[in-house]
Scaffold this motif. Structure first.
Motif, PDB file in Angstrom:
ATOM      1  N   ASN A   1      -1.044   6.485  17.834  1.00  0.00           N
ATOM      2  CA  ASN A   1      -0.012   5.749  17.028  1.00  0.00           C
ATOM      3  C   ASN A   1       1.297   6.621  16.380  1.00  0.00           C
ATOM      4  N   ALA A   2       1.082   8.058  16.726  1.00  0.00           N
ATOM      5  CA  ALA A   2       2.182   8.786  16.359  1.00  0.00           C
ATOM      6  C   ALA A   2       3.469   8.952  17.367  1.00  0.00           C
ATOM      7  N   LEU A   3       2.849   8.131  18.521  1.00  0.00           N
ATOM      8  CA  LEU A   3       3.934   7.946  19.764  1.00  0.00           C
ATOM      9  C   LEU A   3       4.424   6.482  19.622  1.00  0.00           C
ATOM     10  N   ALA A   4       4.109   5.687  18.517  1.00  0.00           N
ATOM     11  CA  ALA A   4       4.518   4.261  18.647  1.00  0.00           C
ATOM     12  C   ALA A   4       6.168   4.242  18.910  1.00  0.00           C
ATOM     13  N   GLY A   5       7.084   4.987  18.380  1.00  0.00           N
ATOM     14  CA  GLY A   5       8.306   4.922  18.379  1.00  0.00           C
ATOM     15  C   GLY A   5       8.868   5.328  19.857  1.00  0.00           C
ATOM     16  N   VAL A   6       8.374   6.434  20.574  1.00  0.00           N
ATOM     17  CA  VAL A   6       8.630   6.967  21.578  1.00  0.00           C
ATOM     18  C   VAL A   6       8.180   5.794  22.944  1.00  0.00           C
ATOM     19  N   LEU A   7       6.800   5.409  22.715  1.00  0.00           N
ATOM     20  CA  LEU A   7       6.355   4.135  23.572  1.00  0.00           C
ATOM     21  C   LEU A   7       7.200   2.991  23.692  1.00  0.00           C
ATOM     22  N   HIS A   8       7.680   2.761  22.386  1.00  0.00           N
ATOM     23  CA  HIS A   8       8.674   1.564  22.364  1.00  0.00           C
ATOM     24  C   HIS A   8       9.891   1.831  23.127  1.00  0.00           C
ATOM     25  N   ASP A   9      10.500   3.003  22.878  1.00  0.00           N
ATOM     26  CA  ASP A   9      11.564   3.316  23.603  1.00  0.00           C
ATOM     27  C   ASP A   9      11.346   3.411  25.344  1.00  0.00           C
ATOM     28  N   ILE A  10      10.198   3.849  25.750  1.00  0.00           N
ATOM     29  CA  ILE A  10      10.122   3.893  26.994  1.00  0.00           C
ATOM     30  C   ILE A  10       9.598   2.353  27.886  1.00  0.00           C
ATOM     31  N   PHE A  11       8.887   1.671  26.988  1.00  0.00           N
ATOM     32  CA  PHE A  11       8.301   0.178  27.424  1.00  0.00           C
ATOM     33  C   PHE A  11       9.334  -0.754  26.869  1.00  0.00           C
TER      34      PHE A  11
ATOM     35  N   VAL B   1     -11.599   3.439  29.091  1.00  0.00           N
ATOM     36  CA  VAL B   1     -10.657   2.589  28.644  1.00  0.00           C
ATOM     37  C   VAL B   1     -10.405   2.502  27.357  1.00  0.00           C
ATOM     38  N   ASN B   2      -9.179   2.874  26.703  1.00  0.00           N
ATOM     39  CA  ASN B   2      -8.686   3.111  25.283  1.00  0.00           C
ATOM     40  C   ASN B   2      -7.332   2.383  24.946  1.00  0.00           C
ATOM     41  N   ALA B   3      -7.301   2.094  23.861  1.00  0.00           N
ATOM     42  CA  ALA B   3      -6.053   1.635  23.356  1.00  0.00           C
ATOM     43  C   ALA B   3      -5.091   2.869  23.297  1.00  0.00           C
ATOM     44  N   LEU B   4      -3.649   2.828  23.576  1.00  0.00           N
ATOM     45  CA  LEU B   4      -2.725   3.802  23.501  1.00  0.00           C
ATOM     46  C   LEU B   4      -2.811   4.533  22.088  1.00  0.00           C
ATOM     47  N   GLY B   5      -3.099   3.547  21.055  1.00  0.00           N
ATOM     48  CA  GLY B   5      -3.271   4.254  19.862  1.00  0.00           C
ATOM     49  C   GLY B   5      -4.349   5.006  19.349  1.00  0.00           C
ATOM     50  N   ALA B   6      -5.293   5.176  20.426  1.00  0.00           N
ATOM     51  CA  ALA B   6      -6.466   5.774  20.055  1.00  0.00           C
ATOM     52  C   ALA B   6      -6.645   6.923  20.794  1.00  0.00           C
ATOM     53  N   VAL B   7      -5.709   7.352  21.780  1.00  0.00           N
ATOM     54  CA  VAL B   7      -5.618   8.679  22.507  1.00  0.00           C
ATOM     55  C   VAL B   7      -5.294   9.764  21.781  1.00  0.00           C
TER      56      VAL B   7
END
Length: 86
Positions: free
Chosen positions: A10-20, A37-43
């Motif tokens: 979840n710490a990457l929410a902003g950068v993931l939004h920028d990328i995708f 298989v994991n949600a990206l928020g769980a990595v």
């Protein structure tokens, strides 16, 4: 004593939004090493000169994200697939 200091994806929410261009923390990805298989928020996210994204199951490096002079540089190391919904 070794202390594992990581954030969740979840710490990457902003950068993931920028990328995708969309919210990605609830989307699933598959580790190419162990098949988990994991949600990206769980990595697991480790921050240093960039963000190192690791599988919470086996610890393999899935993605590396570095702020580069020309923008973001994203290396998809060991992620087999990402699935987006709707």
């Amino acid at each position: 004593m070794v202390v594992d200091r990581h954030l969740d994806g979840n710490a990457l929410a902003g950068v993931l939004h920028d990328i995708f261009g969309r919210e990605m923390t609830n989307e699933n990805g598959c580790c190419a090493q162990c098949g988990a298989v994991n949600a990206l928020g769980a990595v697991h996210v480790y921050r240093a000169a960039g963000d190192v994204v690791r599988c919470p199951n086996c610890g393999s490096v899935l993605v590396v994200i570095v702020q580069h002079v020309d923008g973001l540089r994203v290396s998809f190391e060991s992620i087999r697939w990402l699935q987006t919904t709707g």
